[in-house]
Design a protein around this motif. Structure first.
Motif, PDB file in Angstrom:
ATOM      1  N   GLU A 121      61.024-111.380 106.395  1.00 45.00           N
ATOM      2  CA  GLU A 121      60.558-109.836 106.407  1.00 45.00           C
ATOM      3  C   GLU A 121      61.408-109.017 105.769  1.00 45.00           C
ATOM      4  N   GLN A 122      62.402-109.359 105.669  1.00 51.34           N
ATOM      5  CA  GLN A 122      63.127-108.488 104.160  1.00 51.34           C
ATOM      6  C   GLN A 122      62.505-108.599 103.067  1.00 51.34           C
ATOM      7  N   SER A 123      62.663-107.511 102.161  1.00 51.44           N
ATOM      8  CA  SER A 123      61.860-107.144 101.110  1.00 51.44           C
ATOM      9  C   SER A 123      62.723-107.661  99.945  1.00 51.44           C
ATOM     10  N   LYS A 124      61.857-108.315  98.992  1.00 54.47           N
ATOM     11  CA  LYS A 124      62.653-108.804  98.528  1.00 54.47           C
ATOM     12  C   LYS A 124      62.569-108.056  96.924  1.00 54.47           C
ATOM     13  N   LYS A 125      64.422-107.755  96.821  1.00 47.71           N
ATOM     14  CA  LYS A 125      64.889-107.359  95.498  1.00 47.71           C
ATOM     15  C   LYS A 125      64.852-108.138  94.670  1.00 47.71           C
ATOM     16  N   VAL A 126      65.488-109.071  94.355  1.00 54.71           N
ATOM     17  CA  VAL A 126      64.735-109.492  92.726  1.00 54.71           C
ATOM     18  C   VAL A 126      64.514-110.632  92.892  1.00 54.71           C
ATOM     19  N   VAL A 127      63.189-110.127  92.048  1.00 56.93           N
ATOM     20  CA  VAL A 127      62.014-111.352  92.370  1.00 56.93           C
ATOM     21  C   VAL A 127      61.751-112.062  90.527  1.00 56.93           C
ATOM     22  N   THR A 128      62.142-112.839  90.578  1.00 52.06           N
ATOM     23  CA  THR A 128      61.839-114.060  89.206  1.00 52.06           C
ATOM     24  C   THR A 128      60.556-115.194  89.177  1.00 52.06           C
ATOM     25  N   ARG A 129      59.857-114.789  88.245  1.00 50.75           N
ATOM     26  CA  ARG A 129      58.696-115.684  87.603  1.00 50.75           C
ATOM     27  C   ARG A 129      58.659-116.688  86.468  1.00 50.75           C
ATOM     28  N   ASP A 130      58.951-117.543  86.659  1.00 55.15           N
ATOM     29  CA  ASP A 130      58.464-118.632  85.418  1.00 55.15           C
ATOM     30  C   ASP A 130      59.994-118.183  84.581  1.00 55.15           C
ATOM     31  N   VAL A 131      60.893-118.213  85.062  1.00 55.57           N
ATOM     32  CA  VAL A 131      62.256-117.620  83.583  1.00 55.57           C
ATOM     33  C   VAL A 131      62.966-119.326  82.957  1.00 55.57           C
ATOM     34  N   ASP A 132      62.030-119.261  82.033  1.00 57.33           N
ATOM     35  CA  ASP A 132      63.154-120.485  81.622  1.00 57.33           C
ATOM     36  C   ASP A 132      64.383-119.773  80.258  1.00 57.33           C
ATOM     37  N   PHE A 133      64.939-120.830  79.979  1.00 55.07           N
ATOM     38  CA  PHE A 133      66.525-120.227  79.546  1.00 55.07           C
ATOM     39  C   PHE A 133      66.450-120.686  78.495  1.00 55.07           C
ATOM     40  N   PHE A 134      67.077-120.580  76.948  1.00 55.24           N
ATOM     41  CA  PHE A 134      67.257-121.123  76.474  1.00 55.24           C
ATOM     42  C   PHE A 134      68.995-121.138  75.430  1.00 55.24           C
TER      43      PHE A 134
END
Lengths: 292, 297
Positions: B46-59
């Protein structure tokens, strides 16, 4: 070798260890005794000439009337001006290299060059100073020309010392500051500089001590050795400095001047010891309540 | 790897069977149920999404540390990131306020949205971002200044000059971090004189003083003794009313105690994410189950 034998230790290893410790102690004492010998030699030679009059007199053709006043005042001016030029530029360069510059090939090249510049003989800077400040900038043989030349000599040392101190500030402090939304400048100004200051000050004072003892670059820019007046205009008036005056006196044939030179060396050493004591005091004062 | 929604949807029917199987985890859940303050899957949804990450790659240079991580951090919830050392959970956390920018030669791909805006988009004011996304580090790192100056630093660098406002912020932040009673009569003493646990709570107060929306915590209690750990955990639990919290922890009991949602990372992949009590009782993935039951990691 069994474990038992191993525990007992090999006799030769023990002997080698003790011999090495002895060797190192010998090296230390060699240095210290040479220093003591030197000090004793100078003090016994020059103490007689040392008096309030000696400090308060200008140089003279007669050894018994010669004094160190113009050289001492010249050196103090020189160190003050050198600090004025070298400290802001040196700290600025260190901050740029440590906190702003991207760590790329260019930065590496600059870094290697600064380290090498710290090892360049000071006479080379003297020649550069002669060409650049005395002639091209027409500062003549003034205090400013001398101070700028000495700035060249000490700048690499100041930069390296300041960099070292900035690097010694734990990265956790940087992270904490940035994580609170501080800009680079705020982080440098509010956190890094205060934390690095004792180290930077120590480095600066040690660098200035070196500048105080330099004669070669001043000889190269043609600073005078006989100056019977105090400098009034730092851009125009000729000046002399302690190491120059001492160098000049030791070159004279009369024995009396050698004693005056020894007295000059004592003055120079006293000034140096005072500066180093200041460095130690600053370091102690600032770092008392500082641990991470 | 699953998207959070599907993970949540498919879990309840497997619940009974799984909890019968894994005794040690069920004990943890029992304490959770008693305290009865952790949010359920439905509440989290029910909570709204404060942080949304999508397909995060990190190098880090050429070495990939995160692979296609898609994770939602719901508002006013505590999200725990768990996983063995080097699994990328801290790296992920540090992406959220772009602290990784400070490390040379790193690359981020994918989207990290804070209130719908990509924090890695061109023209993001990183300074502004970090005021909204505060961070508490593993090792307490107070500035070598007074307690007051530590807490006032954030507002000060944000331009707050008025003494009475600063006083107010300092007191409020110290109260929020349950430190006020202990330090109110020595605000101007060096922060370095505080104990380890107090220092960490001071760091939390310092992070709260900038009034962030999101609070990131990187193993905030791992260097503390049990008593201080309990204090910090209580604190985290209380803070979620006002803040959105993401916490990295090595301690699974801690994750179970303080978090509403748990995400399990392994070797740079987000393996599973779900409501904490469900993930701990009924993990969907074999790797998650192995990790939380202590079979590896």
């Amino acid at each position: 070798m069994s474990l038992e034998e191993h525990k007992r230790g090999r006799p030769f290893a023990k002997f080698a260890s003790q011999a090495f410790a002895l060797l190192c102690a010998g090296a230390t004492w060699l240095c210290v005794s040479i220093l003591i010998l030197l000090l004793w030699n100078i003090v016994s030679f020059g103490l007689d000439s040392l008096s309030w009059d000696y400090i308060n007199r200008f140089p003279s053709r007669f050894a018994e009337k010669a004094g160190i006043k113009s050289a001492l005042v010249g050196s103090i001016y020189l160190i003050g001006l050198t600090a004025l030029f070298a400290v802001p530029v040196g700290i600025g360069a260190a901050i740029y290299l440590e906190e702003y510059s991207p760590k790329n090939r260019w930065q590496t090249i600059v870094q290697i060059n600064i380290a090498n510049l710290a090892g360049v003989p000071s006479i080379v800077y003297g020649i550069l100073g002669l060409g650049l400040f005395v002639r091209a900038m027409q500062l003549n043989r003034s205090l400013v020309a001398g101070a700028l030349t000495l700035t060249l000599v000490v700048l690499p040392i100041v930069i390296l010392a300041a960099q070292e101190s900035l690097r010694a500030v734990p990265s956790t402090i940087r992270q904490a500051s940035y994580a609170l939304g501080a800009t680079r400048w705020q982080t440098v100004w509010h956190q890094l500089l205060p934390a690095a200051l004792p180290g930077i000050m120590t480095g600066v004072i040690l660098a200035l001590s070196r500048a105080l003892g330099e004669a070669a670059p001043l000889v190269a820019i043609g600073a005078a050795t006989y100056v019977p007046f105090l400098p009034e205009d730092v851009f125009k008036d000729e000046f002399t400095a302690l190491p120059l005056q001492i160098f000049n006196w030791t070159g004279l044939p009369q024995k009396g001047f050698h004693e005056v030179a020894a007295a000059g060396i004592i003055i120079l050493l006293i000034v140096l010891v005072c500066m180093n004591a200041l460095a130690v005091a600053l370091r102690y004062r600032f770092s008392r309540n500082k641990r991470w | 790897m699953l998207l959070p929604e599907t993970a949540l949807d498919s879990r309840p029917e497997r619940m009974s069977e799984a909890s019968a199987r894994k005794t040690p985890v069920r004990m943890t859940t029992a304490t959770l149920d008693q305290s009865n303050v952790s949010r359920s899957a439905a509440e989290i949804a029910e909570q709204s999404k404060k942080v949304v990450t999508r397909d995060v790659d990190f190098f880090y240079g050429a070495k990939q540390a995160l692979y296609k991580v898609s994770l939602d951090v719901p508002e006013h919830c505590v999200t725990a990131l768990i996983g063995p050392s080097g699994c990328g959970k801290s790296t992920f956390l540090r992406c959220l306020n772009r602290m990784n920018d400070m490390i040379d030669d790193t690359t981020v791909r994918g989207e990290i949205l804070l209130d719908g805006k990509n924090v890695y988009r061109r023209g993001t004011d990183v300074v502004e971002l970090r005021k909204r996304v505060g961070m508490v580090f593993q090792k307490s790192n107070p500035f070598p200044k007074s307690i007051y100056e530590n807490v006032a630093y954030g507002p000060r660098v944000a331009g707050v000059r008025k003494r009475n406002i600063l006083d107010e912020i300092v007191e409020k932040s110290l109260r929020q971090s349950a430190l006020w009673d202990e330090v109110q009569d020595r605000l101007y003493d060096s922060a370095l004189q505080l104990s380890g646990g107090q220092q960490q709570r001071l760091c939390i107060a310092r992070a709260l003083a900038t009034n962030p929306d999101v609070l990131l915590m990187d193993e905030p209690a791992s260097a503390l003794d049990p008593k201080s750990t309990a204090a910090v955990e209580d604190l985290i639990f209380g803070l979620k009313k006002s803040y959105t919290i993401a916490i990295v922890t090595h301690n699974m009991q801690q994750a179970a105690r303080v978090s509403d949602q748990t995400a399990f990372f392994y070797e740079g992949h987000l393996i599973e994410v779900g409501a904490t009590n469900e993930l701990f009782t009924n993990p969907y993935e074999k790797q998650t189950e192995d990790y939380i039951t202590g079979r590896f990691g």
